[in-house]
Motif scaffolding. Structure first.
Motif, PDB file in Angstrom:
ATOM      1  N   ARG A 174      -2.499 115.753  96.450  1.00  0.00           N
ATOM      2  CA  ARG A 174      -2.378 117.197  96.275  1.00  0.00           C
ATOM      3  C   ARG A 174      -3.765 117.839  96.354  1.00  0.00           C
ATOM      4  NH1 ARG A 174       2.622 118.892  94.495  1.00  0.00           N
ATOM      5  NH2 ARG A 174       4.032 117.223  93.823  1.00  0.00           N
ATOM      6  N   ASP A 175      -3.812 119.106  96.795  1.00  0.00           N
ATOM      7  CA  ASP A 175      -5.096 119.794  96.935  1.00  0.00           C
ATOM      8  C   ASP A 175      -5.548 120.366  95.597  1.00  0.00           C
ATOM      9  OD1 ASP A 175      -3.534 122.040  96.509  1.00  0.00           O
ATOM     10  OD2 ASP A 175      -3.600 122.730  98.586  1.00  0.00           O
ATOM     11  N   CYS A 176      -6.582 121.205  95.641  1.00  0.00           N
ATOM     12  CA  CYS A 176      -7.156 121.744  94.402  1.00  0.00           C
ATOM     13  C   CYS A 176      -6.154 122.557  93.594  1.00  0.00           C
ATOM     14  CB  CYS A 176      -8.382 122.599  94.729  1.00  0.00           C
ATOM     15  SG  CYS A 176      -9.748 121.666  95.448  1.00  0.00           S
ATOM     16  N   SER A 177      -5.202 123.177  94.272  1.00  0.00           N
ATOM     17  CA  SER A 177      -4.205 123.997  93.573  1.00  0.00           C
ATOM     18  C   SER A 177      -2.973 123.188  93.176  1.00  0.00           C
ATOM     19  CB  SER A 177      -3.777 125.172  94.457  1.00  0.00           C
ATOM     20  OG  SER A 177      -3.133 124.706  95.631  1.00  0.00           O
ATOM     21  N   GLY A 178      -2.947 121.892  93.514  1.00  0.00           N
ATOM     22  CA  GLY A 178      -1.803 121.061  93.181  1.00  0.00           C
ATOM     23  C   GLY A 178      -0.702 121.083  94.214  1.00  0.00           C
ATOM     24  N   ALA A 179      -0.964 121.631  95.405  1.00  0.00           N
ATOM     25  CA  ALA A 179       0.051 121.738  96.446  1.00  0.00           C
ATOM     26  C   ALA A 179      -0.083 120.612  97.459  1.00  0.00           C
ATOM     27  CB  ALA A 179      -0.059 123.089  97.146  1.00  0.00           C
ATOM     28  N   LEU A 180       1.031 120.283  98.109  1.00  0.00           N
ATOM     29  CA  LEU A 180       1.047 119.336  99.216  1.00  0.00           C
ATOM     30  C   LEU A 180       1.013 120.101 100.528  1.00  0.00           C
ATOM     31  CD1 LEU A 180       3.760 116.839  97.909  1.00  0.00           C
ATOM     32  CD2 LEU A 180       1.301 116.441  98.038  1.00  0.00           C
ATOM     33  N   ARG A 181       0.414 119.508 101.554  1.00  0.00           N
ATOM     34  CA  ARG A 181       0.235 120.199 102.822  1.00  0.00           C
ATOM     35  C   ARG A 181       0.900 119.445 103.959  1.00  0.00           C
ATOM     36  NH1 ARG A 181      -6.302 121.139 102.439  1.00  0.00           N
ATOM     37  NH2 ARG A 181      -6.338 122.453 100.577  1.00  0.00           N
TER      38      ARG A 181
END
Length: 569
Positions: free
Chosen positions: A411-418
């Protein structure tokens, strides 16, 4: 229904390193590969021992990743690792050099540890327990596998190591197309933590001809497997003295460029080819290097080109009081963030502890002149051979290992998957303390009051000033708190039982005993007929005194003066 058994393939002549086997497994449809050694086993290196303050996982990976594994497999679908969440890894404050302490060189790794408990965590899917960041390591002993390593441990499971490859190339990461991350500032951060070692490394990296090298920036690029080639390119094998490492071969090319800039009559360098197998270096001058030949040769050459760019000497700036490690830049690109997860276990039980190694598909760029200093700062102690297993030129040997390889999403810095990792969104509930937002991000659930209190008051920091950083970290560790609570409950229970027992004994045997008063004398007056009165006096000590008859009126017939000795009721 029971899952289908893994398919196994045996290759009697297969000789693959850990990295090659992992890459092959990820590209193939086979679920398992068993490898059989082709040469007699060397002396047993088990058990592996980490240096004081070091980590067995670092030593074991250095010893095994470039060696032939015993068995390679992929996990069943039900065992695939869920997306990884790392809270606070993008927070700049957590990566300030003032929050870290240099531990020293431990084996082949430069190590630093947080001065207080780091809030950076490693959470797999929706698991309630999170591993804590305990150390940062930098490894450059083998240039082709130089890496920045983040060590996490806790939750009574194998430690997890997040590895980011270090390179002086600026092109996308080989094989994945992932962007190379620029401007992380690794060397500056390390120099703030270990200034003496940094100063010595910079002095060692400077060669005799410093006038050109100091103003020289080298654009280095990988060309491919094989010897370098190109129209008008001339090869020159380096034999006196012959370099012994890839960095030494690159340094030879760099020095030729520097000498040519200082004296145009000197030969320059357009690129170099290095063979780890032959320990052979070839430099090239003339026209630019544009390609390779003999790409299928077994000589093991790999070609790199170099282009010199002269820079202006920068104006000296005041030294900064701190440096920030820019790991947040790893997550800047909008592509999916993936890693190869390799579960490593020893073939021989007890050789080393199991661990999980995550190789992120994005590399960190370190400029060529910084890389030379970095290599000097992280030079392995060559006198201690037990940390040289992976390098054949040292006669080292490695323990056999079993590997389970898979692809993991981060997950990225915001906790989202891309991108393609979004398909794993919603497969598991968020970890405790986090909630999924409508856009797919994981947001920490903290009340305003808790947030205000945590920003103004930190128990770990307070305890660190009293009992020291190590003790404060243990006292506030989430794994320690359940044991502390259990110990407190047990102590309270024992105290209650003991109090009840003592209270029972007191009320049964002590509280019911008669109470005595000490008096000095007892005088008894007896009234008889015809107003005769007999007086009995008992002196102190219980001895009866003489009887003395006396006259007494009726009003005093019942008068008694009691002064009895101790022990008389």
């Amino acid at each position: 229904m029971a899952p289908a058994p893994r398919r196994q393939h045996r290759h009697p002549r297969a000789v693959l390193s850990v990295g090659a086997a992992a890459s092959m497994l990820l590209r193939s449809s086979s679920a398992s590969v068993a490898l059989v050694p082709t040469s007699p086993p060397a002396a047993d290196p088990c058990p592996l021992e980490a240096p004081d303050g070091g980590y067995t996982s670092f030593v074991a990976w250095t010893a095994t990743f470039n060696a032939q594994p015993h068995h390679v497999a992929s996990p069943f679908k039900r065992d695939l690792v869920p997306p990884i969440l790392m809270p606070e890894i993008c927070s700049a404050d957590q990566w300030s050099s003032q929050s870290w302490a240099y531990l020293g060189m431990r084996g082949s790794d430069w190590l630093a540890t947080p001065m207080t408990a780091s809030p950076v965590q490693f959470i797999r899917g929706g698991e309630a327990c999170s591993q804590k960041l305990t150390a940062v390591g930098v490894f450059t002993a083998i240039e082709a596998h130089a890496s920045l390593r983040l060590h996490f441990e806790g939750c009574d499971r194998p430690s997890s190591v997040l590895a980011l490859r270090l390179t002086n190339d600026t092109r996308p990461s080989t094989g994945t197309g992932e962007p190379t991350v620029m401007g992380v500032g690794l060397l500056d951060w390390m120099c703030h933590l270990s200034p003496k070692e940094c100063q010595a490394a910079k002095a060692a990296a400077v060669k005799a001809d410093t006038s050109a090298v100091n103003n020289l920036e080298l654009a280095k690029g990988k060309v491919g497997v094989g010897r370098c080639t190109g129209y008008g390119v001339e090869p020159h094998p380096v034999i006196d003295p012959a370099p012994t490492t890839a960095s030494g071969c690159a340094s030879e090319c760099q020095q030729r460029i520097a000498r040519n800039l200082a004296d145009p009559s000197q030969g320059s360098c357009r690129g170099y080819a290095w063979s780890e197998h032959l320990l052979s270096c070839i430099v090239y001058d003339g026209w630019p290097v544009t390609g390779t030949d003999d790409s299928w040769s077994t000589d093991g050459y790999f070609c790199d080109n170099m282009t010199a760019v002269t820079l202006e000497t920068p104006t000296p700036q005041p030294a900064a009081t701190q440096s920030l490690l820019g790991l947040a830049k790893i997550f800047d690109n909008p592509r999916a963030i993936t890693a190869r997860r390799i579960q490593v276990s020893p073939f021989k039980v007890g050789c080393f502890s199991n661990f999980d190694w995550y190789m992120i598909d994005r590399w960190i760029n370190v400029p060529s002149h910084d890389f030379a200093v970095l290599a000097e700062m992280t030079r392995t102690n060559q006198t201690d051979e037990k940390y040289l297993f992976s390098h054949p030129s040292h006669g080292g040997h490695a323990p056999r290992s079993n590997l389970i390889v898979e692809r993991a999403c981060l997950r990225d810095c915001s906790g989202a998957l891309r991108a393609e990792c979004k398909a794993q969104e919603g497969m598991q509930a968020p970890p405790p303390g986090f909630a999924a937002s409508p856009d797919g991000r994981l947001v920490a659930q903290e009340s305003a009051q808790a947030t205000g209190e945590s920003s103004a008051f930190n128990m770990t920091t307070l305890l660190a000033g009293i009992v020291g950083g190590t003790a404060a970290e243990r006292f506030t560790d989430q794994e320690f708190l359940p044991w502390a609570a259990a110990a407190a409950a047990l102590t309270s229970t024992l105290g209650f039982v003991l109090t009840l027992l003592l209270s029972t004994v007191y009320h049964k045997y002590l509280a019911t005993r008669p109470t005595y008063h000490q008096v000095e004398e007892v005088k008894l007056i007896y009234e008889g007929e015809e107003e005769e009165t007999l007086v009995a006096n008992m002196a102190t000590g219980g001895v009866m005194a003489t009887w003395q008859p006396s006259k007494c009126n009726a009003s005093s017939s019942m008068f008694s003066s009691i002064r009895a000795p101790f022990g008389t009721r």
